[in-house]
Enzyme design. Structure first.
Site, short mmCIF file in Angstrom:
data_model
loop_
_atom_site.label_atom_id
_atom_site.label_comp_id
_atom_site.label_asym_id
_atom_site.label_seq_id
_atom_site.Cartn_x
_atom_site.Cartn_y
_atom_site.Cartn_z
CG ASN A 1 -5.26 3.94 -3.31
OD1 ASN A 1 -6.23 3.20 -3.35
ND2 ASN A 1 -4.09 3.56 -2.83
CG HIS B 1 -2.08 -2.44 -2.08
ND1 HIS B 1 -1.74 -2.02 -0.82
CD2 HIS B 1 -1.35 -3.57 -2.30
CE1 HIS B 1 -0.84 -2.84 -0.29
NE2 HIS B 1 -0.59 -3.80 -1.18
NE ARG C 1 -3.38 -5.34 2.56
CZ ARG C 1 -2.56 -4.60 3.32
NH1 ARG C 1 -2.46 -3.31 3.12
NH2 ARG C 1 -1.87 -5.15 4.29
NE ARG D 1 -6.39 -5.70 4.62
CZ ARG D 1 -5.50 -5.15 5.46
NH1 ARG D 1 -5.49 -3.84 5.63
NH2 ARG D 1 -4.65 -5.88 6.12
CB THR E 1 1.06 0.81 3.31
OG1 THR E 1 0.14 0.16 2.43
CG2 THR E 1 2.45 0.30 3.06
CG HIS F 1 0.23 6.41 3.99
ND1 HIS F 1 -0.25 5.19 3.62
CD2 HIS F 1 -0.13 6.59 5.27
CE1 HIS F 1 -0.84 4.62 4.64
NE2 HIS F 1 -0.79 5.45 5.66
N GLY G 1 -5.77 8.49 -1.62
CA GLY G 1 -6.94 7.63 -1.62
C GLY G 1 -7.98 8.01 -0.59
CD GLN G 2 -9.75 6.61 4.59
OE1 GLN G 2 -9.41 5.47 4.30
NE2 GLN G 2 -10.90 6.88 5.16
#
Ligand code: PXP
Length: 259
Positions: free
Chosen positions: A6, A42, A44, A48, A100, A213, A235-236
């Site tokens: 991600n 994503h 959004r 953002r 999310t 997530h 992702g993060q």
């Protein structure tokens, strides 16, 4: 086990300055070279991080499939249909959230969800639903006729963080619970058991299963061992590590963890 990277978080950094650096486009080749199977982004409603031009260019230029996460607002679904990513993952979106925070409320939004799914499928886009790992959500996903479900692993990551003091996966919504180690171990094994059972159910219904997530280099191991789960979207933790090691190494390190 496949890995979707991600890359929204690259756009987060760019948007902090509102300039064109770093560009998520520069990640495409590196992800491919590192062995990632998919790019996840994503778009959004509040734009953002990923912008419409990013989504257009990423889908046009990526040599690996692009999984575009989106809400079911008609404006966004129209954009997704025109962009034709390989897959659309429908996610819940709240303006005030940092990320999310949970899976879709399928029962409440069944008709609107069905309409969006049909529209995407008519445009040859396979559809995934980002759901909490529960029997009910899997059954509703099957009723909605999607090809994929993606299990929200945030709850699992939160328990893991509380048990092991894993700051890397500390989620902003972790509630300070006064639980003993034994209670936390039981919570973690119950949650893993739940994910496995629900994955078996989804697989028996011929749904393909992804998960994501809050997964990181520490907590991913137990999720990666679940046979029915075919793909992880992360992702993060990857982008965070890439600041220190470079993106290619951060991805190959993650691939090592999930093998
Ligand atoms: N999968 C979905 C559907 C997501 O919305 C996200 C980002 O919130 C992720 C995976 C990746 O989560 P993380 O950035 O915590 O790895």
């Amino acid at each position: 086990m496949k890995l979707g990277v991600n890359i929204d978080h690259i756009a987060v950094l760019r948007e902090a300055r509102k300039i064109n650096d770093p560009s998520p486009l520069d990640a495409l080749l590196i992800c491919k070279l590192a062995g990632a199977d998919q790019i996840t982004i994503h778009l959004r409603e509040d734009r953002r991080h990923i912008q419409d031009t990013d989504a257009t260019d990423i889908i046009r230029l990526s040599s690996i499939p692009v999984n575009l996460e989106c809400a079911i607002s008609p404006e966004i679904i129209d954009i997704v249909c025109s962009l034709k990513p390989h897959r659309a993952t429908i996610v819940p979106e709240k303006r005030a959230e940092v990320t999310t925070e949970g899976g879709l409320a399928l029962e409440e939004n069944f008709n609107a969800m069905k309409e969006a799914i049909l529209k995407l499928q008519e445009n040859d886009i396979e559809v995934s639903l980002f759901i909490d790992p529960s029997m009910k959500s899997v059954e509703l996903s099957k009723d909605l006729g999607v090809e994929w479900v993606e299990f929200h692993t945030g709850h699992y990551a939160n328990i893991y963080a509380m048990l092991y003091g894993d700051l890397a996966s500390s989620h902003h919504c972790i509630k300070e619970l006064d639980l003993s180690r034994v209670e936390l171990e039981k919570m973690l094994s119950d949650e893993l058991e739940n994910i496995k059972t629900v994955a078996k159910l989804a697989s028996s219904m011929e749904l393909k299963i992804a998960a994501g997530h809050g997964l990181n280099y520490n907590n991913v191991k137990y999720i990666a061992q679940i046979d029915e789960i075919e793909e992880l979207n992360i992702g993060q933790s990857i982008i965070a590590r890439s600041v220190f090691t470079g993106l290619q190494k951060a991805i190959t390190d993650m691939i090592e963890c999930i093998k």
